[in-house]
Design a protein around this motif. Sequence first.
Motif, PDB file in Angstrom:
ATOM      1  N   SER A 272       7.144  -1.681  -4.118  1.00 60.07           N
ATOM      2  CA  SER A 272       5.994  -0.850  -4.482  1.00 60.07           C
ATOM      3  C   SER A 272       6.398   0.615  -4.620  1.00 60.07           C
ATOM      4  O   SER A 272       5.915   1.322  -5.504  1.00 60.07           O
ATOM      5  N   ILE A 273       7.303   1.060  -3.761  1.00 61.99           N
ATOM      6  CA  ILE A 273       7.790   2.447  -3.837  1.00 61.99           C
ATOM      7  C   ILE A 273       8.592   2.658  -5.116  1.00 61.99           C
ATOM      8  O   ILE A 273       8.437   3.675  -5.808  1.00 61.99           O
ATOM      9  N   PHE A 274       9.459   1.698  -5.433  1.00 61.25           N
ATOM     10  CA  PHE A 274      10.267   1.804  -6.653  1.00 61.25           C
ATOM     11  C   PHE A 274       9.374   1.842  -7.890  1.00 61.25           C
ATOM     12  O   PHE A 274       9.592   2.651  -8.804  1.00 61.25           O
ATOM     13  N   LEU A 275       8.363   0.981  -7.940  1.00 59.53           N
ATOM     14  CA  LEU A 275       7.472   0.948  -9.093  1.00 59.53           C
ATOM     15  C   LEU A 275       6.665   2.238  -9.215  1.00 59.53           C
ATOM     16  O   LEU A 275       6.466   2.773 -10.316  1.00 59.53           O
ATOM     17  N   ALA A 276       6.214   2.756  -8.068  1.00 62.71           N
ATOM     18  CA  ALA A 276       5.467   4.009  -8.092  1.00 62.71           C
ATOM     19  C   ALA A 276       6.336   5.142  -8.617  1.00 62.71           C
ATOM     20  O   ALA A 276       5.893   5.949  -9.457  1.00 62.71           O
ATOM     21  N   ALA A 277       7.558   5.220  -8.131  1.00 63.59           N
ATOM     22  CA  ALA A 277       8.482   6.272  -8.591  1.00 63.59           C
ATOM     23  C   ALA A 277       8.781   6.122 -10.066  1.00 63.59           C
ATOM     24  O   ALA A 277       8.889   7.120 -10.797  1.00 63.59           O
TER      25      ALA A 277
ATOM     26  N   GLY B 229       0.797  -1.224   0.000  1.00 59.69           N
ATOM     27  CA  GLY B 229       0.000   0.000   0.000  1.00 59.69           C
ATOM     28  C   GLY B 229       0.826   1.269   0.000  1.00 59.69           C
ATOM     29  O   GLY B 229       0.339   2.331  -0.423  1.00 59.69           O
ATOM     30  N   SER B 230       2.081   1.195   0.444  1.00 59.43           N
ATOM     31  CA  SER B 230       2.914   2.401   0.490  1.00 59.43           C
ATOM     32  C   SER B 230       3.134   2.967  -0.904  1.00 59.43           C
ATOM     33  O   SER B 230       3.006   4.183  -1.125  1.00 59.43           O
ATOM     34  N   GLY B 231       3.460   2.112  -1.854  1.00 65.13           N
ATOM     35  CA  GLY B 231       3.662   2.586  -3.217  1.00 65.13           C
ATOM     36  C   GLY B 231       2.376   3.064  -3.867  1.00 65.13           C
ATOM     37  O   GLY B 231       2.366   4.052  -4.615  1.00 65.13           O
ATOM     38  N   ILE B 232       1.294   2.368  -3.576  1.00 65.35           N
ATOM     39  CA  ILE B 232      -0.004   2.768  -4.123  1.00 65.35           C
ATOM     40  C   ILE B 232      -0.395   4.155  -3.629  1.00 65.35           C
ATOM     41  O   ILE B 232      -0.867   5.002  -4.398  1.00 65.35           O
ATOM     42  N   LEU B 233      -0.185   4.409  -2.343  1.00 67.65           N
ATOM     43  CA  LEU B 233      -0.506   5.723  -1.771  1.00 67.65           C
ATOM     44  C   LEU B 233       0.346   6.823  -2.392  1.00 67.65           C
ATOM     45  O   LEU B 233      -0.141   7.919  -2.682  1.00 67.65           O
ATOM     46  N   ILE B 234       1.620   6.542  -2.599  1.00 65.67           N
ATOM     47  CA  ILE B 234       2.498   7.534  -3.219  1.00 65.67           C
ATOM     48  C   ILE B 234       1.983   7.886  -4.620  1.00 65.67           C
ATOM     49  O   ILE B 234       1.920   9.061  -4.994  1.00 65.67           O
ATOM     50  N   TYR B 235       1.621   6.873  -5.377  1.00 63.53           N
ATOM     51  CA  TYR B 235       1.139   7.108  -6.742  1.00 63.53           C
ATOM     52  C   TYR B 235      -0.155   7.926  -6.750  1.00 63.53           C
ATOM     53  O   TYR B 235      -0.294   8.882  -7.518  1.00 63.53           O
ATOM     54  N   VAL B 236      -1.091   7.560  -5.878  1.00 63.26           N
ATOM     55  CA  VAL B 236      -2.387   8.239  -5.842  1.00 63.26           C
ATOM     56  C   VAL B 236      -2.264   9.669  -5.330  1.00 63.26           C
ATOM     57  O   VAL B 236      -2.888  10.602  -5.852  1.00 63.26           O
ATOM     58  N   LEU B 237      -1.437   9.852  -4.304  1.00 59.26           N
ATOM     59  CA  LEU B 237      -1.334  11.160  -3.658  1.00 59.26           C
ATOM     60  C   LEU B 237      -0.296  12.084  -4.291  1.00 59.26           C
ATOM     61  O   LEU B 237      -0.221  13.267  -3.925  1.00 59.26           O
ATOM     62  N   TRP B 238       0.493  11.576  -5.218  1.00 61.79           N
ATOM     63  CA  TRP B 238       1.610  12.350  -5.742  1.00 61.79           C
ATOM     64  C   TRP B 238       1.241  13.768  -6.202  1.00 61.79           C
ATOM     65  O   TRP B 238       1.977  14.735  -5.896  1.00 61.79           O
ATOM     66  N   PRO B 239       0.148  13.987  -6.922  1.00 61.06           N
ATOM     67  CA  PRO B 239      -0.169  15.361  -7.359  1.00 61.06           C
ATOM     68  C   PRO B 239      -0.359  16.332  -6.194  1.00 61.06           C
ATOM     69  O   PRO B 239      -0.191  17.544  -6.369  1.00 61.06           O
TER      70      PRO B 239
END
Length: 207
Positions: free
Chosen positions: A196-201, A72-82
């Motif tokens: 998940s963080i790496f993939l989100a980035a 969920g950490s990477g998913i949250l980063i992706y969703v909240l990034w803007p």
Amino acid sequence: MKTRLRSFAPAVPYVAIFVGLYLVQNAWVAILLYHGTMAAILVADTPSGLGRAVRSGWNARAAVAGVTACVGSGILIYVLWPYIRLEGSTMQETLSRLGLEGTSWLVFGVYFVTLHPLFEELGWRCYLVPAARRPHWTDAAFAGYHVLVLALFVTPPWVVVAVAVLALASWGWRWVVRRQAGLGVVLVSHSAADLSIFLAATIIAAR
């Protein structure tokens, strides 16, 4: 000597990240200085049961729960990034400035997902693991060094939120290590979080 090493160990990532990301501006320097110094400390002052801790602590049900939560950490980063990103620079620009682009970024990702969790768990949840069942200052110390990384990517309020979550994660991981009598579940869940963080980035940087 060993007492001094144990006292110095929590400061290692702070020094390494500051030197690598802020003075040299190279993520490889930061992570290798961090892990290299921690490895030297572990060799000089090897905690009892180190090998057993790495080989034990596996529980399939706990691992599934841990991986699910940590992804969920990477998913949250992706969703909240803007809403959380720093204005004035993109993910791609920041990563490039730190020497992470192309092949370097992909190799870093493999290292970050495999060896980084191992060094972190050996250092923070094995070498520095306190007997306390409640939150401990080492949880805050673990979360705190991430400020130096997060400050390059997200706004200050979100840095505070992320550090609070990391402190809770550190406490939770310590509890799991003690409960499972080993690092198995924690290593897998930590690796899942980093993946998940790496993939989100990667996805954000490719936009």
